[in-house]
Structure formats: structure tokens, C-alpha cells
Design an enzyme around this catalytic site. Structure first.
Site, PDB file in Angstrom:
ATOM      1  CE  LYS A   2      -5.070 -29.357  -6.407  1.00  0.00           C
ATOM      2  NZ  LYS A   2      -6.081 -28.320  -6.155  1.00  0.00           N
ATOM      3  CG  ASP A  47     -15.514 -31.979  -9.681  1.00  0.00           C
ATOM      4  OD1 ASP A  47     -16.374 -31.498 -10.447  1.00  0.00           O
ATOM      5  OD2 ASP A  47     -14.300 -31.891  -9.891  1.00  0.00           O
ATOM      6  CG  ASP A  89     -10.223 -28.551  -5.933  1.00  0.00           C
ATOM      7  OD1 ASP A  89      -9.295 -28.667  -5.104  1.00  0.00           O
ATOM      8  OD2 ASP A  89     -10.820 -29.522  -6.406  1.00  0.00           O
TER       9      ASP A  89
END
Ligand code: AMP
Ligand code: MG
Length: 462
Positions: A102, A238, A248
Site C-alpha cells: 500500500k 469498500d 483500512d
């Protein structure tokens, strides 16, 4: 370590092959030895260059994953990994898990973004994900954080860049299903459904069964967040996995004083993702998943399946409540939890905004415990009815952490790391990985000062 490419091979319509963009000066900031060991890596045999995206792992065919999602209630059809690369799957015991980077550069889904990540947010993800895992709460994991030697430009000016290497049971999101459904890609949706079942729910053959399984895991996950005072902060579809792992970690935070309406995120003006709204938002997100799954049935069957989905989603509420009550029963050290004891406890904490964590952890240290309450008489009255239920100190101790990722501790560690001193981050992470051990120093236990707590905000500028 062998990397496989199951996801990319099975679902080519849902990935875009693309390589990470190399960085100028990769350097180690954090390496998770224990997790690395589980996938056959160590500090000596892992390539810094490969985790920085400057070299490719053997067998890796890096891809960015496509997805859509409801962000703050609005559907965005074009998301996808704008700054993440799935390198492939690794084996952890009998399970497979994704290895992804990421902050590793732009992809076809980057839209206006730079494809990069700042050091602070990547260290925050490492702290929170490893902490949740240590608390026994399902979460994606952090394998390493690598500095890039480059600057990224964010809301408050230039910051050091970093890349996080993440291990996840998978990166399949509610938004991945929405992506196929919104485009009418029914064959891809069917393949995604089958792959998800094979990977996470091997006994499941029917879309409504999958909904039921995912609902159960999400109900359990969110009940566990609630029991430790965790606020995810950006529960968009998401950011909700089919595996049931937390994922996340942007503007997330742990609550100090109990306030059911607590919001820390500066972008959550309406409080959509406030502490108390999390269970309901979980159900809202699962309803979006249900809408996608319904389209897998023939037209003539859909009305009946809609009714079935409604009853599955109603069961979510029951699952949530029973997991939450079970957690609270354990935290209070009780063999049974009368409704009134729990209701009075939450009302007491709420009225006095007592520290959520310490109010539980110190239950068996009455002199310190009573100090947590501005109006001790009320607390004492509740305490007497609780004591009459013969609480078990060992049970409570096993379920109440001493250390949580308190905002002032996280904030300090990240600021110091941004200034080049990683030591406070490393020390904090050590404590967050052993949250049930009582630290010698009070500094890891104490809540923030009232002033800090009142003004603390988290930012999404990741
Ligand atoms: P997040 O809020 O981190 O869940 O991200 C929402 C979406 O924005 C995801 O599709 C991300 O990949 C994308 N995104 C976030 N930051 C960046 C960035 N700096 N560059 C490109 N895409 C990004
Ligand atoms: Mg996200």
C-alpha cells in the site's frame, strides 16, 4: 515463500496488471518478525527492494484490484486500488492470504491521487491492525513498513513517504461485489461469488447462505469493536471485507471516556460512523451486499429471495446483540448478565463519561476504580448490585485489556516517527501487542488529559 496468483487468474476482469513504481531510497522502519516467520520470511531472506516495489518477488504478477463502493452513503462506481498492489497469495498454515503493498505507486484506479502514502498513516495502520489482532479481533495484518526516501504532499505540507506490506485473508470487499453488479457483469459476479465461497466459506453453495455467513462474521466483528471502544471511522462498503476482518485504518480511534455518539474523524461531519452507529452501518453495508447477491438468482425467484434476505439481515441484529452481550458479560466477570445491570452500567458510564477501558479493567481495584467517577455515590450503588452477582476476577481479567491504542499515545508515537525517531512507535507497538499485560509504567494506561481528549481529531489525509 511461494506466491500464487489465484485471484488474478480466477477473476481477470477484476484486476489490472501493473507494477509498483520504484522509489529512490528504501529503508526499513518496521518489520514484523513473528508474522514474517509464518510465511517463511525473515529479516535476512526478505528483500527490502521487493517490499519497496523496486524489485519483483519470484512468481509475483502484481495487479491492482477493481472495486466500487458506497462512500458516506453515496455510490462511487469507480474505485479500486489507487495506491495498492496485490503481489499474490502466500500460505499461512492451511490458509491462503494476500500479500499486498500500500503506497506503492499509481495504478489505473488512481484517479487524481499520487499513488503514495505518508509515513504516519502507514505506521498507524501497523499499530492498530497488530493491536486488534492481539486483542483477539480479526484484522488484516502488517508485515512491514518501508520508508521510501521521498516526500508526499498532503493537507499540511510535505511528509515522509512510506509503503506498508499488508497480509490479509483476502481483499474481497462488499465493494468488489458492487463493482460487478453495477456493471451488469453477471458472469464475473458469479465467479466472484464462487471464489469467495471457496476461499472463505467452503460449505457454502447458495448466495443467501453466503449472506448469512458474512453477516454473522460482521456482527461478531463489530460487537468486538464495540466492546473495546473501537471506532473505525470510515465504514464505507469498500472498507468492509467478505472475510470478516477489519481493514483500512484511516481516521480510526479508540474512545477514552464513554460517549456513545463519539466521532473523531474530521471528515465525518454528520456522525454517520459514530461509535453507536457502527452496528447499524454494518447492517446497511450488508444490505448493499444482499442487493448484489439477489441478482445471482433468476428473475422469477427474486421476490422470494428478497424476503429471504430480509430475514437474514434481521438475524444480523440478533447475532450482533448476542455477541455484544456475551462480551459485556465477560468484561463484567459474570456468569449471567441481567439486562438491568448492563443498562445501568452503560447509563452510569455515559452520564459520567468515565474511561471505557479502565472502568472495566479496574473493577477489582475498588479504590482506584471509584476515582474514575465524578459522582462516586452513583458508581458505588451500581457496584453493590454488581457485587451481589458474584463476579469472577479471572474471567474479567482475561477480557479487559490494560493497554489500548489511546489517541494521545498513537499521536505522540507518529509525530516522533515523522521527526525521525521511531523508538516511541516501537515501544508503543510492543505494549499494544500484549494488551492484557499490566505495564510497569502508568504512562501506557492513563487516559489523555481532558484538553487533549476534547480537541483530538483524526484526519483522512492518508
Ligand atoms: P481509503 O479512504 O484509503 O479507503 O481510499 C479510498 C480510495 O481512494 C481507494 O480506492 C484508494 O486506493 C484510493 N486512494 C487513497 N489515497 C490515494 C492516493 N494517494 N493515490 C491514489 N489513490 C488513493
Ligand atoms: Mg479503503
Amino acid at each position: 515463500m511461494n506466491l500464487t496468483q489465484q485471484y488474478a487468474d480466477t477473476l481477470p476482469e477484476l484486476v489490472s496488471p501493473c507494477l509498483p513504481t520504484p522509489v529512490t531510497q528504501p529503508n526499513w522502519i518496521y518489520f514484523n518478525d513473528a508474522l514474517a516467520g509464518q510465511i517463511g520470511l525473515s529479516r535476512d531472506n526478505v528483500s527490502l527492494q521487493a517490499l519497496a516495489g523496486n524489485a519483483v518477488f519470484p512468481d509475483s504478477q502484481s495487479v491492482a484490484q477493481a472495486y466500487s463502493g458506497h462512500q458516506f452513503g453515496q455510490f462511487n462506481p469507480n474505485l479500486g486500488d489507487g495506491r495498492a498492489h496485490l503481489l499474490g497469495e502466500v500460505q499461512i498454515g492451511k490458509q491462503i492470504a494476500d500479500l499486498a503493498l500500500k503506497g506503492s505507486g499509481r495504478t489505473p484506479y488512481s484517479r487524481g491521487g499520487d499513488g503514495r502514502a505518508a509515513l504516519g498513516p502507514m505506521l498507524r495502520e501497523a499499530l492498530i491492525s497488530e493491536h486488534l489482532h492481539a486483542l483477539g479481533i480479526p484484522s488484516t495484518r502488517s508485515l512491514a513498513v518501508v520508508g521510501t526516501g521521498e516526500s508526499v504532499y498532503r493537507q499540511f505540507g510535505p511528509e515522509s513517504g512510506a509503503i506498508l506490506a499488508r497480509i490479509a485473508s483476502s481483499h474481497i470487499r462488499v465493494g468488489t461485489f458492487e463493482h460487478c453488479a453495477a456493471r451488469g457483469q453477471i458472469d464475473t459476479l458469479k465467479a466472484l461469488f464462487e471464489y469467495t465461497c471457496q476461499r472463505h466459506y467452503s460449505d457454502t453453495k447458495d448466495p443467501m447462505d453466503l449472506l448469512r455467513q458474512v453477516s454473522l462474521r460482521q456482527a461478531e466483528l463489530i460487537a468486538q469493536w464495540m466492546s473495546v471502544g473501537f471506532i473505525h471511522g470510515v465504514m464505507n462498503t469498500d472498507n468492509m471485507t467478505l472475510s470478516g476482518e477489519s481493514i483500512d485504518f484511516g481516521p480510526c480511534a479508540f474512545m477514552d471516556g464513554y460517549n456513545s455518539a463519539q466521532v473523531y474523524s474530521s471528515i465525518d461531519q454528520q456522525g454517520r460512523y459514530a461509535y453507536q452507529n457502527q452496528p447499524g452501518i454494518g447492517q446497511w453495508n450488508l444490505t448493499r451486499l444482499a442487493e448484489c447477491l439477489i441478482t445471482l438468482y433468476p428473475n422469477g425467484e427474486r421476490d422470494e429471495r428478497v424476503e429471504q434476505a430480509k430475514s437474514v439481515l434481521a438475524e444480523y441484529e440478533i447475532d450482533y446483540q448476542s455477541t455484544y452481550n456475551e462480551r459485556m458479560r465477560q468484561k463484567l466477570g459474570l456468569a449471567e448478565l441481567p439486562d438491568a445491570i448492563l443498562a445501568d452500567w452503560l447509563a452510569l458510564l455515559s452520564e459520567q463519561q468515565a474511561d471505557w477501558t479502565l472502568a472495566h479493567t479496574m473493577l477489582f481495584e475498588p479504590d482506584d476504580w471509584i476515582e474514575l467517577f465524578a459522582k462516586p455515590e452513583q458508581a458505588q450503588a451500581w457496584r453493590e448490585s454488581w457485587l451481589a452477582l458474584n463476579p469472577d476476577p479471572d474471567l474479567a481479567r482475561q477480557h479487559n485489556p490494560w493497554v489500548i491504542a489511546r489517541n494521545h499515545l498513537v499521536d505522540h508515537a507518529l509525530r516522533m516517527a515523522e521527526d525521525g525517531d521511531v523508538e516511541p512507535f516501537t515501544r508503543l507497538l510492543d505494549h499494544l501487542k500484549t494488551p492484557f499485560d499490566k505495564p510497569e509504567s502508568e504512562e501506557w494506561i492513563r487516559p489523555a488529559s481532558a484538553g487533549f481528549a476534547a480537541t483530538f481529531r483524526t484526519f483522512c489525509g492518508t
